[in-house]
Design a protein around this motif. Structure first.
Motif, PDB file in Angstrom:
ATOM      1  N   VAL A  74     -13.755  23.723  -1.639  1.00  0.00           N
ATOM      2  CA  VAL A  74     -12.443  23.395  -1.078  1.00  0.00           C
ATOM      3  C   VAL A  74     -11.388  24.296  -1.706  1.00  0.00           C
ATOM      4  CG1 VAL A  74     -10.654  21.603  -1.009  1.00  0.00           C
ATOM      5  CG2 VAL A  74     -13.005  21.031  -0.391  1.00  0.00           C
ATOM      6  N   THR A  75     -11.484  24.462  -3.031  1.00  0.00           N
ATOM      7  CA  THR A  75     -10.537  25.345  -3.717  1.00  0.00           C
ATOM      8  C   THR A  75     -10.701  26.776  -3.201  1.00  0.00           C
ATOM      9  OG1 THR A  75     -10.627  23.947  -5.681  1.00  0.00           O
ATOM     10  CG2 THR A  75      -9.802  26.185  -5.990  1.00  0.00           C
ATOM     11  N   TYR A  76     -11.949  27.234  -3.081  1.00  0.00           N
ATOM     12  CA  TYR A  76     -12.227  28.579  -2.565  1.00  0.00           C
ATOM     13  C   TYR A  76     -11.666  28.740  -1.154  1.00  0.00           C
ATOM     14  CZ  TYR A  76     -14.959  32.594  -0.963  1.00  0.00           C
ATOM     15  OH  TYR A  76     -15.344  33.795  -0.440  1.00  0.00           O
ATOM     16  N   ALA A  77     -11.852  27.715  -0.317  1.00  0.00           N
ATOM     17  CA  ALA A  77     -11.345  27.768   1.059  1.00  0.00           C
ATOM     18  C   ALA A  77      -9.825  27.806   1.074  1.00  0.00           C
ATOM     19  CB  ALA A  77     -11.857  26.574   1.849  1.00  0.00           C
ATOM     20  N   ASP A  78      -9.197  27.019   0.195  1.00  0.00           N
ATOM     21  CA  ASP A  78      -7.732  27.031   0.131  1.00  0.00           C
ATOM     22  C   ASP A  78      -7.219  28.409  -0.269  1.00  0.00           C
ATOM     23  OD1 ASP A  78      -7.707  24.369   0.840  1.00  0.00           O
ATOM     24  OD2 ASP A  78      -7.352  23.617  -1.194  1.00  0.00           O
ATOM     25  N   VAL A  79      -7.867  29.013  -1.276  1.00  0.00           N
ATOM     26  CA  VAL A  79      -7.470  30.368  -1.706  1.00  0.00           C
ATOM     27  C   VAL A  79      -7.721  31.347  -0.571  1.00  0.00           C
ATOM     28  CG1 VAL A  79      -8.047  32.244  -3.304  1.00  0.00           C
ATOM     29  CG2 VAL A  79      -7.772  29.911  -4.168  1.00  0.00           C
ATOM     30  N   GLY A  80      -8.862  31.221   0.095  1.00  0.00           N
ATOM     31  CA  GLY A  80      -9.184  32.091   1.230  1.00  0.00           C
ATOM     32  C   GLY A  80      -8.153  31.949   2.339  1.00  0.00           C
ATOM     33  N   ASP A  81      -7.734  30.722   2.614  1.00  0.00           N
ATOM     34  CA  ASP A  81      -6.716  30.494   3.653  1.00  0.00           C
ATOM     35  C   ASP A  81      -5.391  31.156   3.267  1.00  0.00           C
ATOM     36  OD1 ASP A  81      -8.521  29.067   5.159  1.00  0.00           O
ATOM     37  OD2 ASP A  81      -7.738  27.085   4.588  1.00  0.00           O
ATOM     38  N   ARG A  82      -5.010  31.010   1.995  1.00  0.00           N
ATOM     39  CA  ARG A  82      -3.755  31.651   1.543  1.00  0.00           C
ATOM     40  C   ARG A  82      -3.861  33.166   1.644  1.00  0.00           C
ATOM     41  NH1 ARG A  82      -3.956  27.636  -2.464  1.00  0.00           N
ATOM     42  NH2 ARG A  82      -4.727  29.144  -3.982  1.00  0.00           N
ATOM     43  N   ASN A  83      -5.015  33.729   1.246  1.00  0.00           N
ATOM     44  CA  ASN A  83      -5.210  35.179   1.341  1.00  0.00           C
ATOM     45  C   ASN A  83      -5.204  35.630   2.804  1.00  0.00           C
ATOM     46  OD1 ASN A  83      -5.310  35.559  -1.409  1.00  0.00           O
ATOM     47  ND2 ASN A  83      -7.554  35.454  -1.511  1.00  0.00           N
ATOM     48  N   MET A  84      -5.820  34.814   3.672  1.00  0.00           N
ATOM     49  CA  MET A  84      -5.843  35.143   5.093  1.00  0.00           C
ATOM     50  C   MET A  84      -4.429  35.162   5.654  1.00  0.00           C
ATOM     51  SD  MET A  84      -7.875  36.016   7.347  1.00  0.00           S
ATOM     52  CE  MET A  84      -8.043  36.160   9.085  1.00  0.00           C
TER      53      MET A  84
END
Length: 140
Positions: free
Chosen positions: A98-108
């Motif tokens: 979930v943390t990885y996905a949140d960071v990925g979403d912010r980077n996206m």
């Protein structure tokens, strides 16, 4: 039919008969019991010992069942501990993802903003200078 004396005489006669029948019946029962072949105390002792042995065998059988149940419960408790441990690991991994996905979403979002900004800059360049010159691709 009967006078008051006749009725009481009749009642007395009937009570006497009933009492005699009752006494006779009691005597017959006692005689039957006395005539019965009586068991010796050894026979009674053997019966009691056999019953006690049967009871002890039943207790041992129940103890065996209880041991099996305790073993099953211990195995289930061990499985439960393992399942809880696995669940905690799964939760930790899920939290990491979930943390990885949140960071990925912010980077996206940042990349999308950069791409949008690049498109705007490219449109401005083309408007001012025309199409981009062809470039040769260099191999690495």
């Amino acid at each position: 039919m009967f006078g008051s004396d006749g009725m009481s005489g009749w009642a007395g006669y009937m009570l006497g008969q009933m009492s005699a029948d009752s006494t006779r019946r009691r005597r017959e029962i006692v005689d039957n019991l006395l005539r019965r072949p009586s068991e010796s105390w050894q026979d009674k002792y053997e019966v009691l010992v056999a019953k006690a042995q049967e009871f002890l065998d039943h207790i041992r059988w129940q103890e065996g069942i209880m041991k099996e149940r305790k073993d099953q419960i211990a195995a289930l408790e061990a499985d439960l501990v393992q399942v809880r441990s696995d669940l905690e690991r799964q939760r930790a991994l899920t939290k990491e993802w979930v943390t990885y996905a949140d960071v990925g979403d912010r980077n996206m979002e940042r990349l999308q903003k950069w791409a949008d900004d690049s498109e705007v800059s490219l449109k401005q360049y083309r408007a001012l200078y025309g199409p981009l010159p062809d470039t040769q691709k260099s191999g690495s």
